[in-house]
Structure formats: structure tokens, C-alpha cells
Design an enzyme around this catalytic site. Structure first.
Site, PDB file in Angstrom:
ATOM      1  CG  ASP A  12      -1.929   1.147   1.592  1.00  0.00           C
ATOM      2  OD1 ASP A  12      -2.416   1.654   0.426  1.00  0.00           O
ATOM      3  OD2 ASP A  12      -1.413   1.868   2.440  1.00  0.00           O
ATOM      4  CG  ASP A  14      -1.359   7.733   0.643  1.00  0.00           C
ATOM      5  OD1 ASP A  14      -1.218   8.775   0.705  1.00  0.00           O
ATOM      6  OD2 ASP A  14      -1.572   7.209  -0.452  1.00  0.00           O
ATOM      7  CG  ASP A 173      -2.025   1.913   6.513  1.00  0.00           C
ATOM      8  OD1 ASP A 173      -2.347   1.716   5.309  1.00  0.00           O
ATOM      9  OD2 ASP A 173      -2.377   3.129   7.149  1.00  0.00           O
TER      10      ASP A 173
END
Length: 227
Positions: A12, A14, A173
């Protein structure tokens, strides 16, 4: 090195590979200020990141007085325009992220970015930071269509297809990341330093790391789960 269990590792963007919280907060606050709303802290905006730009602004408006559907579109355009012009002012890789890429490269592992950020913005951000060429492919939240972003499995499947198939794992995250990996039938690793929407242990990831120095050893101990 030949015994490494994965041929492909997806990240991922960001809150996982890059800490983009400063620039995203500035963009949200620019839109909020134009609507006469109070500014949000970076800590507040971090909890709004992960579901794409629309979700982030909607959450920001809800937190500062409510989201008027009629006023949303111009504010959304304003936020995107500001972010596009200031996309890499504060954003940087997390400590150890580049070293982890180096080691994966040395092992012959292909890497990818799979994000819910618009592909054009993710491409511009990585280009401005000199990182685009570090990844074999980039898949954004709009690359496959608006209904095929994470947590849908389609972006993960496309990542694997583009990189020639083979065993894969995904690092993220948020619940969007972990669910996308699970839906695609591949193992997931959650980073505890990202933009967490909930306690890290509730994500259901196959493993958790607290720093990028832990990534390669953690992957090395995991087993590929056939999809």
C-alpha cells in the site's frame, strides 16, 4: 536467497510505504478553510486516510460540522487541486522502507504499489520523490474502475497478473489492505506505524511489523498460501 517464499510483494502507499500525512492534512485543511471550517490536526486526518480522497474529505467535513452534498463537489475539486500542486512537500518513505526494497531486489523479488489513491496522483507523487522506477507496477484506486478498489481482490489479482504470477504477499496499514489480500487468497502483513483506523491486532493480518527492519525476516518465515 533462493528459498525466499515470495516472488511478488505488494505495498500500500499512504501510511505503509510513504508517510503522506503532512501533505494530505494540508490539502484537507485547505478545503475546510475555504468552507469556513476549523483546521484538523494531522492525528485526526490520519484516521480518515485509506478509503480514497472522497472518503477522506467526507470524514473531514463530518468532523467539522457536517457534509452538505451540494457543497461537496467544489470542495473536493479544491482539495484535489491543492494536493496535486503540493503533493510531495512533506511526504517521505518510512524509515527502512528503501533498504527493504533493496533487499527484495537483491533476492529477485518483484515489488508493486497497490493503492486506493488515484493512479495519476500516486504516479506523480512517486515520480517527484524519485521512486516510481523502484516498483515493477503501480495500481491505483481508479485503475480498474471505481468498484474494483481495495478491499476488492481485483487490484491484488491484477498485480500478480502483471508481474507474471507466482507467490505473493501484501503489506498494508488498513482493513482495506488486509481484506484485499485475504479476498485474493494471499498472506498479509500489517504495519503498526501506519494510518490506523482501529487497533492493529483487529485487522486480522497474518503478521504485524513495527519497523521495516522486520519485514524481510517476517516474510522469510511466512508460507505462501495458494489462492
Amino acid at each position: 536467497m533462493t528459498n525466499f517464499p515470495f516472488a511478488i510483494i505488494g505495498f500500500d502507499l499512504d501510511g505503509t510505504f510513504l508517510d503522506t500525512s503532512g501533505d494530505l492534512t494540508a490539502a484537507v485543511n485547505h478545503a475546510l478553510a475555504s468552507a469556513g471550517r476549523p483546521a484538523l490536526t494531522t492525528a485526526q486526518v490520519k484516521t480518515m486516510i485509506g478509503g480514497g480522497a472522497r472518503h477522506m474529505l467526507t470524514q473531514g467535513l463530518e468532523a467539522t460540522g457536517g457534509c452538505d452534498p451540494d457543497a461537496f463537489r467544489p470542495l473536493y475539486k479544491r482539495m484535489l487541486a491543492y494536493y496535486d500542486a503540493h503533493i510531495a512537500v512533506h511526504s517521505r518513505p518510512y524509515p527502512g522502507a528503501l533498504a527493504a526494497l533493496d533487499e527484495l531486489d537483491a533476492r529477485g523479488v518483484k515489488t508493486a504499489i497497490v493503492t486506493n489513491k488515484f493512479e495519476s496522483m500516486a504516479r506523480k507523487l512517486l515520480t517527484e520523490l524519485g521512486l516510481l522506477d523502484r516498483f515493477a507496477t503501480l495500481i491505483g484506486g481508479d485503475t480498474l474502475g471505481p468498484d474494483l478498489a481495495k478491499p476488492h481482490r481485483a487490484p491484488i489479482d491484477e498485480m500478480t497478473r502483471r508481474l507474471g504470477g507466482g507467490s505473493a504477499a501484501f503489506v498494508g496499514d488498513s482493513i482495506y489492505d488486509i481484506m484485499a489480500a485475504r479476498n485474493a487468497g494471499i498472506p498479509s502483513i500489517a504495519v503498526s506505524f501506519g494510518f490506523l483506523l482501529q487497533p492493529i491486532g483487529e485487522l486480522g493480518a497474518d503478521a504485524i511489523i513495527d519497523a521495516y527492519a522486520e519485514l524481510i525476516p517476517t516474510l522469510a518465515q511466512m508460507k505462501h498460501r495458494p489462492s
